[in-house]
Design a protein around this motif. Structure first.
Motif, mmCIF file in Angstrom:
data_model
loop_
_atom_site.group_PDB
_atom_site.id
_atom_site.type_symbol
_atom_site.label_atom_id
_atom_site.label_comp_id
_atom_site.label_asym_id
_atom_site.label_seq_id
_atom_site.Cartn_x
_atom_site.Cartn_y
_atom_site.Cartn_z
ATOM 1 N N GLU A 1 -21.657 -36.173 13.408
ATOM 2 C CA GLU A 1 -20.694 -37.254 13.217
ATOM 3 C C GLU A 1 -19.780 -37.451 14.421
ATOM 4 O OE1 GLU A 1 -18.766 -36.036 9.665
ATOM 5 O OE2 GLU A 1 -20.452 -36.579 8.361
ATOM 6 N N ASP A 2 -19.683 -36.443 15.281
ATOM 7 C CA ASP A 2 -18.826 -36.518 16.457
ATOM 8 C C ASP A 2 -19.641 -37.033 17.643
ATOM 9 O OD1 ASP A 2 -17.808 -35.112 19.087
ATOM 10 O OD2 ASP A 2 -16.088 -35.197 17.731
ATOM 11 N N ASP A 3 -19.202 -38.140 18.252
ATOM 12 C CA ASP A 3 -19.959 -38.764 19.340
ATOM 13 C C ASP A 3 -20.150 -37.822 20.522
ATOM 14 O OD1 ASP A 3 -20.229 -41.060 17.897
ATOM 15 O OD2 ASP A 3 -18.616 -42.145 18.902
ATOM 16 N N LYS A 4 -19.106 -37.077 20.864
ATOM 17 C CA LYS A 4 -19.188 -36.167 22.006
ATOM 18 C C LYS A 4 -20.215 -35.072 21.746
ATOM 19 C CE LYS A 4 -16.333 -33.281 25.036
ATOM 20 N NZ LYS A 4 -14.959 -32.780 25.309
ATOM 21 N N LYS A 5 -20.183 -34.497 20.542
ATOM 22 C CA LYS A 5 -21.136 -33.445 20.199
ATOM 23 C C LYS A 5 -22.560 -34.000 20.125
ATOM 24 C CE LYS A 5 -17.923 -30.422 17.697
ATOM 25 N NZ LYS A 5 -17.592 -29.800 16.389
ATOM 26 N N THR A 6 -22.671 -35.231 19.647
ATOM 27 C CA THR A 6 -23.993 -35.851 19.560
ATOM 28 C C THR A 6 -24.584 -36.052 20.947
ATOM 29 O OG1 THR A 6 -23.435 -36.985 17.494
ATOM 30 C CG2 THR A 6 -25.282 -37.869 18.768
ATOM 31 N N ARG A 7 -23.766 -36.556 21.879
ATOM 32 C CA ARG A 7 -24.248 -36.760 23.251
ATOM 33 C C ARG A 7 -24.676 -35.437 23.880
ATOM 34 N NH1 ARG A 7 -19.890 -40.443 23.448
ATOM 35 N NH2 ARG A 7 -18.566 -38.891 24.478
ATOM 36 N N ALA A 8 -23.891 -34.393 23.630
ATOM 37 C CA ALA A 8 -24.229 -33.078 24.179
ATOM 38 C C ALA A 8 -25.544 -32.572 23.591
ATOM 39 C CB ALA A 8 -23.106 -32.086 23.889
ATOM 40 N N LYS A 9 -25.728 -32.806 22.298
ATOM 41 C CA LYS A 9 -26.959 -32.375 21.638
ATOM 42 C C LYS A 9 -28.163 -33.137 22.180
ATOM 43 C CE LYS A 9 -27.114 -29.958 18.459
ATOM 44 N NZ LYS A 9 -27.352 -28.490 18.336
ATOM 45 N N VAL A 10 -28.020 -34.444 22.359
ATOM 46 C CA VAL A 10 -29.126 -35.257 22.883
ATOM 47 C C VAL A 10 -29.459 -34.848 24.317
ATOM 48 C CG1 VAL A 10 -29.854 -37.602 23.498
ATOM 49 C CG2 VAL A 10 -28.643 -37.191 21.351
ATOM 50 N N ASP A 11 -28.433 -34.559 25.112
ATOM 51 C CA ASP A 11 -28.667 -34.087 26.483
ATOM 52 C C ASP A 11 -29.470 -32.790 26.474
ATOM 53 O OD1 ASP A 11 -27.335 -36.214 27.590
ATOM 54 O OD2 ASP A 11 -25.455 -35.126 27.945
ATOM 55 N N ARG A 12 -29.114 -31.887 25.577
ATOM 56 C CA ARG A 12 -29.841 -30.616 25.488
ATOM 57 C C ARG A 12 -31.286 -30.856 25.053
ATOM 58 N NH1 ARG A 12 -30.079 -25.389 25.526
ATOM 59 N NH2 ARG A 12 -31.136 -24.223 23.882
ATOM 60 N N TRP A 13 -31.479 -31.715 24.063
ATOM 61 C CA TRP A 13 -32.840 -32.016 23.610
ATOM 62 C C TRP A 13 -33.691 -32.564 24.750
ATOM 63 C CZ3 TRP A 13 -30.945 -35.002 18.679
ATOM 64 C CH2 TRP A 13 -30.603 -34.075 17.682
ATOM 65 N N ASN A 14 -33.099 -33.418 25.578
ATOM 66 C CA ASN A 14 -33.866 -33.998 26.683
ATOM 67 C C ASN A 14 -34.153 -32.982 27.778
ATOM 68 O OD1 ASN A 14 -34.541 -37.039 26.515
ATOM 69 N ND2 ASN A 14 -32.502 -36.905 25.600
ATOM 70 N N LYS A 15 -33.268 -32.014 27.961
ATOM 71 C CA LYS A 15 -33.554 -30.936 28.907
ATOM 72 C C LYS A 15 -34.718 -30.080 28.403
ATOM 73 C CE LYS A 15 -28.978 -30.571 31.037
ATOM 74 N NZ LYS A 15 -27.764 -29.730 31.218
ATOM 75 N N ILE A 16 -34.728 -29.837 27.101
ATOM 76 C CA ILE A 16 -35.841 -29.086 26.506
ATOM 77 C C ILE A 16 -37.140 -29.865 26.662
ATOM 78 C CG2 ILE A 16 -36.803 -28.321 24.283
ATOM 79 C CD1 ILE A 16 -33.856 -27.596 23.539
ATOM 80 N N SER A 17 -37.068 -31.172 26.454
ATOM 81 C CA SER A 17 -38.246 -32.016 26.613
ATOM 82 C C SER A 17 -38.751 -31.993 28.053
ATOM 83 C CB SER A 17 -37.922 -33.456 26.200
ATOM 84 O OG SER A 17 -39.020 -34.299 26.448
ATOM 85 N N GLU A 18 -37.826 -32.064 29.014
ATOM 86 C CA GLU A 18 -38.243 -32.045 30.420
ATOM 87 C C GLU A 18 -38.900 -30.716 30.773
ATOM 88 O OE1 GLU A 18 -36.555 -32.734 34.965
ATOM 89 O OE2 GLU A 18 -35.406 -33.460 33.244
ATOM 90 N N ALA A 19 -38.327 -29.620 30.278
ATOM 91 C CA ALA A 19 -38.920 -28.306 30.549
ATOM 92 C C ALA A 19 -40.314 -28.208 29.935
ATOM 93 C CB ALA A 19 -38.018 -27.206 29.995
ATOM 94 N N ALA A 20 -40.474 -28.739 28.725
ATOM 95 C CA ALA A 20 -41.782 -28.709 28.070
ATOM 96 C C ALA A 20 -42.767 -29.634 28.772
ATOM 97 C CB ALA A 20 -41.641 -29.105 26.601
ATOM 98 N N SER A 21 -42.277 -30.774 29.261
ATOM 99 C CA SER A 21 -43.131 -31.699 30.013
ATOM 100 C C SER A 21 -43.639 -31.031 31.283
ATOM 101 C CB SER A 21 -42.349 -32.971 30.367
ATOM 102 O OG SER A 21 -41.928 -33.667 29.215
ATOM 103 N N LYS A 22 -42.746 -30.296 31.946
ATOM 104 C CA LYS A 22 -43.107 -29.582 33.172
ATOM 105 C C LYS A 22 -44.126 -28.484 32.871
ATOM 106 C CE LYS A 22 -39.637 -28.438 35.743
ATOM 107 N NZ LYS A 22 -38.423 -27.703 36.202
ATOM 108 N N GLN A 23 -43.836 -27.689 31.849
ATOM 109 C CA GLN A 23 -44.697 -26.553 31.508
ATOM 110 C C GLN A 23 -46.094 -26.993 31.096
ATOM 111 O OE1 GLN A 23 -45.457 -25.759 27.885
ATOM 112 N NE2 GLN A 23 -47.026 -24.443 28.767
ATOM 113 N N SER A 24 -46.174 -28.112 30.363
ATOM 114 C CA SER A 24 -47.464 -28.549 29.831
ATOM 115 C C SER A 24 -48.196 -29.522 30.753
ATOM 116 C CB SER A 24 -47.272 -29.192 28.447
ATOM 117 O OG SER A 24 -46.387 -30.297 28.514
#
Length: 247
Positions: free
Chosen positions: A118-141
């Motif tokens: 519900e908190d915009d700041k926390k949501t943005r931080a969470k989405v940023d983390r998810w995209n970092k995980i996605s980039e790492a997985a994209s690189k690895q695979s």
């Protein structure tokens, strides 16, 4: 050969500038140096085979000797609409979805979601983390691009998006009788497909009814009840196998 994703702005006619996390990974993790080869991707589906030409403080320069369209991207465009789930399970789903070939991950908010953003700041931080995980997985695979994880959206917004942009959309539902995942997948010839996965408590009956009104097809995954994170991986793997994306 290691693969790294950089912004298009860091790529010129014959050289690539590498910085930040990629710099650290090349210099301090793999301990690569001048004369060694790497593969760089521009996040737009193009791969560049390069030779490291210089290693300076915070910047690595690589010389391009071959450019080609990445061959690792699936022909089938699959969007995973994943209901928010607790803890690191969401991160696990994102990682595995990228490895299996999903084109995009869309977190969705459904009635039984325990996680509340519900908190915009926390949501943005969470989405940023998810995209970092996605980039790492994209690189690895070895993906041909970095897979985007969108900001969480309401269930109805996701249904509208799926209806407008995808040809076929599936929603696994534990109360579904018949319409097993195998037979449904065998009947699909479309190459733009959405998968809707419920949260820990599953979809409510009215949510599945609403999905049907948007043209989604409900399927069963068998006699056993799968956890949300298991269902995501099971459906994605089954779909990619059926579409000959694992050849």
């Amino acid at each position: 050969m290691p693969k790294y994703f950089v912004d298009k702005a860091d790529i010129s006619a014959d050289t690539i500038i590498i910085r930040d996390d990629n710099y650290n990974h090349i210099k301090n993790v793999f301990r690569l140096t001048v004369g060694e080869q790497i593969t760089v991707n521009d996040k737009l589906g193009n791969d560049y085979q390069c030779v490291i030409s210089s290693v300076e403080q915070n910047i690595i320069t690589a010389t391009i000797f071959k450019t080609y369209v990445a061959t690792t991207e699936p022909v089938t465009n699959v969007v995973l609409f994943q209901s928010l789930i607790k803890g690191d399970k969401m991160e696990y789903v994102i990682q595995k979805a990228v490895e299996l070939g999903a084109a995009k991950v869309v977190p969705i908010v459904t009635t039984r979601c325990v996680v509340k953003l519900e908190d915009d700041k926390k949501t943005r931080a969470k989405v940023d983390r998810w995209n970092k995980i996605s980039e790492a997985a994209s690189k690895q695979s070895g993906r041909g691009t970095v897979i985007e994880v969108l900001a969480p959206m309401k269930y109805t917004q996701a249904l509208e998006l799926a209806k407008n942009e995808l040809e076929v959309n599936l929603i696994p539902y534990e109360k579904q009788v018949g319409s097993g995942i195998k037979s449904v997948l065998q009947s699909i010839s479309a190459r733009n497909i959405g998968i809707f996965i419920g949260p820990e408590g599953g979809f409510e009956d009215k949510e599945v009814e609403l999905a049907h009104s948007y043209g989604l097809t409900s399927v069963t995954l068998g006699k056993r009840i799968l956890k949300s994170e298991t269902a995501s991986i099971a459906v994605l793997a089954s779909l990619m196998y059926q579409m000959d994306e694992m050849q």
